[in-house]
Design a protein around this motif. Structure first.
Motif, short mmCIF file in Angstrom:
data_model
loop_
_atom_site.label_atom_id
_atom_site.label_comp_id
_atom_site.label_asym_id
_atom_site.label_seq_id
_atom_site.Cartn_x
_atom_site.Cartn_y
_atom_site.Cartn_z
N SER B 114 0.82 -1.21 0.00
CA SER B 114 0.00 0.00 0.00
C SER B 114 0.86 1.26 0.00
O SER B 114 0.33 2.36 0.05
N GLY B 161 1.53 6.28 2.46
CA GLY B 161 0.66 5.11 2.45
C GLY B 161 -0.23 5.14 3.67
O GLY B 161 -0.11 6.04 4.51
N THR B 375 -3.98 7.38 1.30
CA THR B 375 -3.70 7.28 -0.13
C THR B 375 -4.50 8.35 -0.86
O THR B 375 -5.73 8.28 -0.89
N PHE B 383 2.37 2.41 -6.75
CA PHE B 383 2.32 1.55 -5.57
C PHE B 383 3.45 0.54 -5.65
O PHE B 383 3.58 -0.17 -6.66
N TYR B 573 -7.16 -2.34 -0.55
CA TYR B 573 -6.67 -3.33 0.41
C TYR B 573 -6.79 -2.85 1.86
O TYR B 573 -7.19 -3.58 2.75
N SER B 641 -7.95 -6.00 4.00
CA SER B 641 -6.68 -6.69 4.29
C SER B 641 -6.88 -7.76 5.36
O SER B 641 -6.18 -8.77 5.36
#
Lengths: 396, 679
Positions: B114, B161, B375, B383, B573, B641
């Protein structure tokens, strides 16, 4: 409190003095562990929570250790010790040459008074050396570094009871003393809350003169990089001061090519401090040397070769049982300078810096005596591994 | 009597020579000589017979100590020493410089995946971000990228991130290419988010000076600075390199060597007048010398949006200067106050342990000491985890072919044994792939046979350098599937398949895309209205039934919106199910005309489900058993995730969730309903 004044107490016994027009070293040593307006302090109220860092045990101890080193070991023939101003919170008793004194409390008023005295003394001669030592809480906002005093938090602007170190350093720019050494043993963590007080971020302790950049030899030995923390413990004092004293006592020393004396220069101290402080392990603390300096100024002359830790091991490990280590200078191989007990290993010893031959001897015939060359040089520790061959009963 | 001896420090890479500060001490540890010792180059000196200790301070901070015995007679062989061995030959310079210091440990895949980077530079006084223009490669536990930048303005790398605070790292104005290393760190995790960025230029001398200076090694730094300054004075234009000139000038300023600084800063001005650092250096030296002409320089120091110093020392000097001006009542103006506050904001967000300016913030003009995370919704993010060859660290897999050349050769010759082997290897993969894409199991079985026929027919087109065999086989499975549903006008499937084919990176190397595009476009004809109704019904069924929410969301993105599972993982994610659901419904609203499906009602009901815990809302025992840690968590707050128990297989997991929902839809319960839409 002036715990040592050369005019009052007379010269020190151990220090050598150069002939001619020499200056003196004047020190202002501050160790703040008691913060009245923080948790654990005796005031009825606390400073705003963002600045409530609590009490410190190690800072006054570290300040006393540093002052003691100055009094008992410091030796700069070109600028012998002239005076020590010591302020600690809580007040500690300091045994000086003749009398014992109680250090003044680290309040703003006392610090201002001590600073004025110190400044006047340093200002009297360009050959003087100014030494400033502070141990206690520190806060940064942008690059401004505030050193917190005992009554920090007493007024609505808590930084009214703090030293703005950047300004103080700037004030010292107008001091005649051409060599100025600063040792700052405090955290430098940035605080967004402190940023709100940036316009009045501590006391300069003096008048900020006309615009001119500091042109002195004025290194600042900081316990940590900006944004970092400085650590200490009640039992061992602060890491930075412990490492600083280890370096001053020899781990930062190198031999002068001219006088052949063991000296500690600003450059030597700057290079050795990070290496020595690393030995304290985690969490990492990264001391920084800031300010302007050429690196060649001599801070301290050692009375003789410094002692450096040496570790000698041998292979195979079975040889430790019957082996005995000895170390002799290369220049006098028959003179055993250091020897270990039989059956101990690996062998650790503090040896004077020099070039040695390390030997491991055996009473039995299982192993053959062996040796290796070892250089013992600061900052150390030096290490050597001796390969020991096995032999049969006939000794072959 | 002196004896000539030669000393050589062998240090990989053997092609690079780096100056190292060395001293020789005699038996009494008195310094005999100080000299620069270039790695991989022999140094000739003369010494009196005796024993000496050679001490070389390496830029990594390591102290190299070697004993030298100079005999009084006979020829003295060269003294050859070896520097520290690098963990990876390609990173030997970085290792030598100390950039790989610290215990190596793998970068957690989830963090890496990420974490994004991008490039910022200033155009017409305005900062612009662009996609990182180079690729990242995996070397051991380090991600490496190389790029060359024009010498026209200040460039920043920005990294960030969900777990990594957004931070800017100034890129040095170097004529040579830059090498950027990204690796895990335990140092200052609060600031770095556990991800360290190291930038190295190919100018080894300048790099060594920077490291020596940073570690406080004054004498070695002075030695190297002297080398650089001399080169700059003697041949100013031959090696025009602003970064080198900048470092030399900063050191001369620090050591108050103003005369030499004057000559060097003139050169710096010629090479890069756009650098704010150059003005700071000149102004500081003027003020330090009490030069009255410093007044006009105040204007040069006024930081504008495009001017930020490259080196941290520059910001320090700038703040010192502005403080000095501020303390002078004659110069204290409102504008000065503004500038001081501008610098103070940067100073508050800067990592002072770094030599090159590194500060937290979302925009180069907006330093933010709080370290914003997340993000941004920008297209220019690269990424790290999405780069194909950066699947994980360490051991990033290269694009290894999954079949040997021998097997491919035999396939081309139609060797039955080879065909059996391929069938055995890929039958299961292809069956699963097709089952996820077909409306019924029987369809999948039929299409599997057709796929194999197509694969064999097109075997000559398989090129291992463009992709592995699994990708090739899946590609033909998709083609088969599409050809099957095309005549039936199943718009949804055709679109999804087309979308998958065009977006799947593995299939980029294969052709027929134009053909597919043409055929897909033909589908969007008069029957689109009806097909949209079908789509609306499917949406209703999917959201009203008790499929596990994370599976529903994966299905929604991958089936209804045509995302690939990879894109789903890349973008979502670390988002919570609530965030993902909100995004899904927002996107669906854009896809579907008003009135086709009551999306608001579906969304409200689905969101209500998310307010419950996994135990309350997920009925499937297999799913419950799989996520025991999430049982009592509010579903809305769980992240995608957390449903990927194995980070390396997250894309596969998402495919599986999509497949699970598809399979339930094609089960008996919905057969009748679906039969209306899938003839």
């Amino acid at each position: 409190m002036t715990v040592y004044d050369r005019e009052r107490d007379g010269p020190l016994d151990h220090g050598r003095e150069a002939i001619g027009n020499v200056g003196f070293t004047h020190a202002l040593v501050i160790g703040i562990g008691r913060y009245t307006y923080m948790t654990g302090g005796h005031a009825g109220r606390l400073v705003e929570s963002a600045f409530d860092f609590g009490q410190i045990v190690s800072s006054p101890v570290a300040a006393r250790e540093f002052a003691l080193w100055l009094l008992e070991e410091f030796n700069n023939p070109r600028a012998p010790l002239g005076s020590i101003e010591l302020l600690t919170s809580p007040e500690i008793t300091f045994q000086s040459l003749r009398d014992s004194y109680e250090a003044s409390a680290g309040t703003l008023e006392n610090v201002q008074e001590a600073f004025d005295k110190w400044f006047e003394r340093c200002h009297s001669n360009p050959a003087n050396v100014a030494v400033f030592y502070f141990s206690g809480h520190g806060v940064m906002a942008a690059l401004e570094h505030a050193l917190l005093l005992e009554n920090f938090g007493k007024w609505p602007n808590p930084f009214a009871h703090a030293i703005n170190f950047n300004h103080m350093h700037r004030v010292m720019g107008s001091c005649k003393a051409e060599t100025q050494l600063y040792f700052i043993d405090s955290c430098r963590e940035s605080s967004p809350d402190a940023y709100n007080y940036l316009d009045n971020f501590g006391q300069a302790l003096g008048k900020l003169g006309a615009m001119s950049m500091n042109c002195h030899e004025a290194p600042i030995f900081q316990a940590t990089a900006p944004g970092g923390e400085a650590y200490g413990s009640a039992s061992c004092g602060t890491r930075f001061t412990a490492a600083l004293l280890a370096c001053l006592r020899g781990r930062g020393a190198r031999r002068s090519a001219v006088t052949h004396e063991w000296v500690l220069t600003t450059s030597g101290l700057s290079e050795a401090l990070p290496l020595v402080i690393c030995e304290f392990g985690s969490p990492a603390q990264t001391p920084r040397t800031e300010g302007s300096h050429c690196g060649r100024i001599i801070i301290h002359v050692l009375p003789g070769p410094p002692e450096v830790e040496v570790c000698i091991s041998c292979s195979p490990e079975a040889a430790y049982k019957s082996g005995r280590f000895i170390m002799a200078p290369v220049s006098a191989p028959t003179h055993v300078a250091y020897a270990s007990e039989r059956g101990n290993g690996p062998w650790t010893v503090r040896a004077e810096a020099g070039h040695y031959i390390a030997t491991v001897e055996f009473e039995t015939t299982e192993f053959a005596s062996s040796y290796c060359e070892i250089w013992v040089d600061p900052p150390g520790p030096s290490a050597a591994l001796i390969q020991v061959p096995r032999q049969d009963a006939k000794g072959t | 009597m002196s004896v000539p001896i030669s000393i050589r420090l062998e240090q990989p890479p053997s092609t690079v020579t780096v100056p190292v500060f060395a001293e020789l001490l005699d038996g009494d540890l008195c310094p005999v000589t100080l000299f620069e010792l270039y790695t991989n180059r022999t140094k000739e000196i003369e010494l009196a017979p005796g024993r000496y200790l050679l001490r070389a301070r390496l830029p990594s901070g390591e102290l190299l100590r070697k004993s030298i015995a100079v005999p009084s007679e006979g020829r003295v062989p060269p003294f050859v020493f070896h520097g520290p061995s690098p963990p990876n030959a390609d990173l030997s310079l970085q290792h030598f410089l100390g950039d790989l210091k610290g215990t190596p440990h793998p970068l957690p895949y989830r963090d890496l995946e990420s974490t994004w980077v991008r490039l910022w530079h200033c155009v017409n006084q305005k900062w612009e971000s662009t996609r990182w223009p180079a690729r990242f490669h995996g070397l051991g536990d380090v991600a490496v990228s190389e790029l060359s930048l024009p010498l026209d303005c200040v460039y920043f790398l920005q990294i960030g991130g969900p777990l990594v605070p957004h931070r800017f790292v100034a890129l040095p104005p170097s004529r040579e290419s830059l090498r950027i290393l990204i690796r895990a760190t335990r140092h200052q995790v609060g600031f770095t988010g556990g991800v360290a960025v190291r930038v190295t230029t190919a100018d080894a001398e300048a790099e060594v000076l920077m490291r020596y200076d940073a570690m406080g090694a004054t004498s070695p730094a002075a030695f190297v600075a002297e080398l650089l300054a001399t080169q700059l004075e003697e041949s100013p234009d031959s090696k025009a390199n602003p970064n080198r000139a900048l470092l030399a000038c900063y050191f001369l300023l620090k050591s108050r060597d103003y005369e030499r600084l004057d000559s060097c800063s003139i050169e710096l001005d010629k090479q890069a007048s756009w650098l704010l650092d150059a003005n700071i250096i000149k102004a500081t030296s003027d003020v330090a010398r009490g030069n009255s002409s410093a007044n006009w320089r105040l204007q040069d120091l006024v930081p504008s949006s495009s001017r930020v110093p490259i080196y941290t020392a520059g910001l320090r000097y700038l703040q010192d200067l502005l403080r000095e001006f501020r303390l002078d009542p004659r110069k204290h103006t409102a504008e000065l106050n503004l500038n001081f506050n501008w610098v103070a904001r940067y100073a508050n967000a800067v990592d002072w342990t770094e030599s090159r300016l590194t500060f937290l913030g979302t925009h180069p003009e907006q330093p933010d000491a709080r370290g914003p995370r997340g993000t941004p919704n920008d297209k220019d993010l690269l990424f790290l985890g999405t780069v194909n060859h950066l699947k994980s660290i360490p051991a990033w897999p290269s694009a290894n072919p999954d079949v040997s050349e021998d097997l491919i050769g035999r396939l081309h010759q139609r060797d039955p044994a080879a065909l059996d082997e391929m069938y055995r290897r890929y039958q299961r993969v292809l069956r699963g792939y097709l089952r996820g894409r077909c409306t019924s199991l029987s369809d999948a079985e039929d299409l599997l046979q057709t796929t194999w026929i197509l694969i064999l027919e097109n075997l000559d087109r398989f090129d291992p350098s463009k992709g592995n065999f699994a990708a090739f086989a899946k590609y033909w499975a998709s083609i088969t599937c599409k050809r099957h549903y095309d005549p039936r006008n199943v718009w949804l499937h055709a679109t999804v398949l087309f979308s998958q084919l065009t977006r799947e990176p593995d299939s980029e190397s294969f052709d027929q895309r134009e053909d597919l595009a043409e055929r897909a476009s033909k589908l969007r004809g008069s029957e689109q209205v009806e097909l949209r109704k079908s789509l609306a019904n499917i949406i209703r069924i999917v959201f009203e039934e008790s499929n596990p929410p994370h599976q529903v969301l994966a299905f929604g993105f991958c089936r209804l919106l045509g995302w690939t599972p990879k894109r789903f993982v890349d973008e979502l994610y670390f988002q919570t199910l609530r965030e993902v659901a909100e995004r899904l419904f927002a996107d669906l609203r854009q896809e579907l005309p008003e009135g086709n499906v009551p999306l608001s009602g579906l969304q409200a009901r689905f969101m209500n489900r998310l307010d419950g815990t996994l135990l309350e809302e997920v009925l499937d025992p297999a799913t419950r058993n799989r996520y025991p840690a999430l049982h009592l968590q509010e579903l809305a707050r769980t992240r995608i995730s957390e449903y990927c128990t194995e980070p390396d297989t997250s894309v596969r997991n998402v495919s599986h969730w999509v497949y699970s929902v598809t399979r339930r839809l094609t089960g008996k319960r919905f057969a009748k309903e679906l039969g209306r839409y899938y003839p």
